[in-house]
Design an enzyme around this catalytic site. Structure first.
Site, short mmCIF file in Angstrom:
data_model
loop_
_atom_site.label_atom_id
_atom_site.label_comp_id
_atom_site.label_asym_id
_atom_site.label_seq_id
_atom_site.Cartn_x
_atom_site.Cartn_y
_atom_site.Cartn_z
N ARG A 27 -10.21 -11.61 2.01
CA ARG A 27 -11.07 -12.67 1.47
C ARG A 27 -10.34 -14.02 1.49
O ARG A 27 -10.98 -15.06 1.65
CB ARG A 27 -11.51 -12.28 0.05
CG ARG A 27 -10.39 -12.14 -0.93
CD ARG A 27 -10.77 -11.32 -2.17
NE ARG A 27 -10.76 -9.89 -1.92
CZ ARG A 27 -11.03 -8.96 -2.83
NH1 ARG A 27 -11.33 -9.31 -4.07
NH2 ARG A 27 -10.99 -7.68 -2.53
N LYS A 46 0.85 -1.20 0.00
CA LYS A 46 0.00 0.00 0.00
C LYS A 46 0.88 1.24 0.00
O LYS A 46 1.97 1.22 0.56
CB LYS A 46 -0.85 0.03 1.28
CG LYS A 46 -2.02 -0.92 1.29
CD LYS A 46 -2.84 -0.73 2.56
CE LYS A 46 -3.97 -1.73 2.64
NZ LYS A 46 -4.99 -1.59 1.61
N1 BES Z 1 -8.01 -3.77 4.30
C1 BES Z 1 -8.21 -3.36 2.96
C2 BES Z 1 -9.52 -2.62 2.74
C3 BES Z 1 -9.68 -1.30 3.45
C4 BES Z 1 -9.41 -0.12 2.80
C5 BES Z 1 -10.14 -1.26 4.75
C6 BES Z 1 -9.57 1.09 3.45
C7 BES Z 1 -10.30 -0.06 5.41
C8 BES Z 1 -10.03 1.11 4.77
C9 BES Z 1 -8.20 -4.58 2.04
O1 BES Z 1 -7.42 -5.65 2.44
C10 BES Z 1 -7.66 -4.12 0.72
O2 BES Z 1 -6.59 -3.63 0.68
N2 BES Z 1 -8.45 -4.29 -0.33
C11 BES Z 1 -8.07 -3.87 -1.63
C12 BES Z 1 -8.56 -4.90 -2.61
C13 BES Z 1 -8.06 -4.71 -4.01
C14 BES Z 1 -6.58 -4.96 -4.06
C15 BES Z 1 -8.77 -5.68 -4.93
C16 BES Z 1 -8.70 -2.51 -1.91
O3 BES Z 1 -9.82 -2.29 -1.47
O4 BES Z 1 -8.04 -1.68 -2.52
ZN ZN Z 2 -5.38 -5.50 1.87
#
Ligand code: BES
Ligand code: ZN
Ligand code: ZN
Length: 506
Positions: free
Chosen positions: A356, A282
């Protein structure tokens, strides 16, 4: 105050005593502050009594336009004449017709948040006779949540929980229930607010064991060797990049007189104690809040703890998958194919879509217990926040009746949820050329739905609802009714859902 009418509640060693005094005289309440809830143009009940005792102060302020009773208005009247308290804090509740349980939860929290900005020894709240028990219970909970901040590691505290709270004109049982609900919410908030180097899978599991001991829950903790024996290779894959080993915790509550071996309700939580994104790292800005990525697990734990403390007549299981998603040398990689416990193979296209992958195994473990309903809760996708904003959780289901029950429970306590569709074409998006499925959809569009679609593959057709709390779980900024940080989202809806769930025999 007559001691026989006083209940003191403290389920957690840190929670402050909350008492009920059904027959107190508000004018004689000698605490630091007394909170009065007031809607526009209503000077009846407790407000009328106080107006009289103060020689018409409240009606005068209303006439002058200084007290409007609009939602969350906060007017402190210091050293009020004719009253024994240090201040009368008047909190606006808006028109009575709009006062649902969620509004009173927040209005009471606004009062507590305001008053807790400096130390107090005793704070009173005036329950209104016209409130339903549900409304009063939520107000009691809100007051106990609003006084707790996120300043766990600050030498100079921003908030000071009251050592004693008294609910005047309230019944002991209702106040007790409200206090137990607040304990669950505050437990979830504290776990979310703990820094990731203090709260990781092992320490989360220890916290769960402590709570289980306190409220009398059965607990099973699966460590890494057990997870390996159980074939939880999806969860283990996510954990590979971290020096912290994963845990899967299963908590079981059997209500009084429960004989059936099938849980009426299974609560499943995503417990990523820190989400760096893994190799799909990230950006730094988006990473700061990622200690909140175990909010689902915290909600499941907080809820089952309260359900047990309330001794509800249901059979509930809570299961949480605890991992840290890091990018260490052994980290799982893009293109890896992991075989989940169910046997389904998942091709990894993005290591940041880890929630997931973790839940795939936890759902499979829970499905073995054949619960009548599964509700999972997860900070799963940024896409859900894009769709619904910060305050509304997305819900997804394979069974409309199950979803309706979740939505109704959330609405009853004033937490916002909104159902999103599960159309078949989203299934095609998670098809993989090399494995049974892949862990992301095609591009970003509908990302909250493709995530839900992956989870659906692991519930074996059991009635199931998924709640994506990426928005509501964590507040970047303080709100009038809550400090920044963990919000305890979904604890109250889950308690309400358990309360509405009939125990089924067989
Ligand atoms: N933990 C994150 C989602 C999230 C984002 C929670 C902001 C709280 C605040 C999750 O694991 C994630 O990073 N999801 C990705 C999925 C994508 C790579 C398909 C996302 O939402 O960008
Ligand atoms: Zn994530
Ligand atoms: Zn995540």
């Amino acid at each position: 105050m007559s001691p026989e009418f006083t209940a003191t509640v403290a389920t957690s060693p840190k929670s402050a005593p909350i008492q009920a005094d059904p027959s107190a005289d508000p004018a004689r309440f000698a605490g630091d502050a007394l909170v009065l809830f007031l809607g526009p143009g209503e000077v009846s009940g407790a407000a009328a009594e106080l107006d009289q005792a103060t020689g018409g102060l409240i009606t005068t302020l209303i006439e002058n336009g200084d007290l409007t009773g609009k939602r969350y208005e906060c007017v402190p009247l210091l050293a009020p004449p004719g009253l024994a308290c240090g201040q009368l804090l008047v909190i606006g509740t808006g028109p009575a017709a709009e006062a649902d349980a969620g509004l009173l939860y927040r209005a009471a929290a606004v009062a507590s948040r305001q008053l807790s900005s400096r130390p107090r020894s005793r704070v009173g709240f005036l329950a209104e006779g016209r409130w339903t028990n549900d409304q009063l219970e939520q107000a009691v909970a809100g007051a106990a949540v609003g006084m707790v901040g996120q300043d766990i590691y600050r030498a100079e505290k921003k908030q000071h929980p009251f050592p004693a709270t008294v609910w005047l004109g309230a019944a002991v049982e209702v106040v007790t229930r409200g206090a137990l609900i607040a304990d669950g919410v505050n437990l979830a908030r504290r776990l979310v607010n703990l820094p990731p180097d203090d709260l990781y899978p092992e320490t989360f599991a220890e916290e769960a064991a402590t709570i289980a001991g306190r409220v009398g829950l059965e607990i099973e903790i699966w460590d890494q060797p057990r997870l390996e024996r159980e074939g939880c290779r999806a969860m283990l894959a996510v954990a590979k990049g971290s020096s912290r080993s994963p845990r899967l915790v299963v908590l079981r509550y059997r209500g009084p007189g429960q004989q059936s071996d099938r849980p009426d309700l299974a609560l499943v939580g995503k417990g990523v104690t820190f989400d760096s994104g893994g190799l799909s790292l990230k950006p730094s800005d988006g990473m700061l809040a990622m200690k909140c990525d175990m909010s689902g697990a915290a909600a499941a734990l907080g809820a089952i703890a309260t359900i047990a403390a309330l001794k509800l007549p249901v059979d509930v299981v809570a299961a949480v998958g605890l991992v840290e998603n890091m990018n260490g040398a052994a980290a799982y990689k893009l293109g890896d194919v992991v075989t989940a416990r169910s046997g389904t193979t998942i091709e990894i296209h993005n290591t940041d879509a880890e929630g997931r992958v973790v839940l795939a195994d936890v759902l499979d473990v829970v499905a073995d217990l054949q619960p009548r309903r599964i509700v999972d809760v997860a900070t799963l996708t940024g896409a859900c926040m894009v769709a619904l904003g910060r305050d509304i959780a997305g819900v997804f289901t394979n069974d409309q009746a199950c979803c309706d029950a979740v939505v109704a429970a959330a609405e009853a306590v004033g937490e916002r949820v909104w159902q999103l569709p599960m159309d078949r074409d989203f299934d095609e998006q998670i098809e993989s050329p090399v494995a049974d499925i892949k862990n992301v959809g095609e591009g970003r569009l509908g990302g909250a739905i493709t995530a839900a679609k992956l989870l659906e593959r692991f519930v074996r057709g059991i009635p199931w609802t998924h709640i994506d709390i990426a928005g509501p779980a964590f507040a970047d900024k303080p709100r009038p009714w809550i400090a920044g940080g963990g919000t305890g989202s979904m604890v109250r809806p889950f308690v309400e859902l358990a309360r509405r769930t009939q125990h089924a025999q067989d």
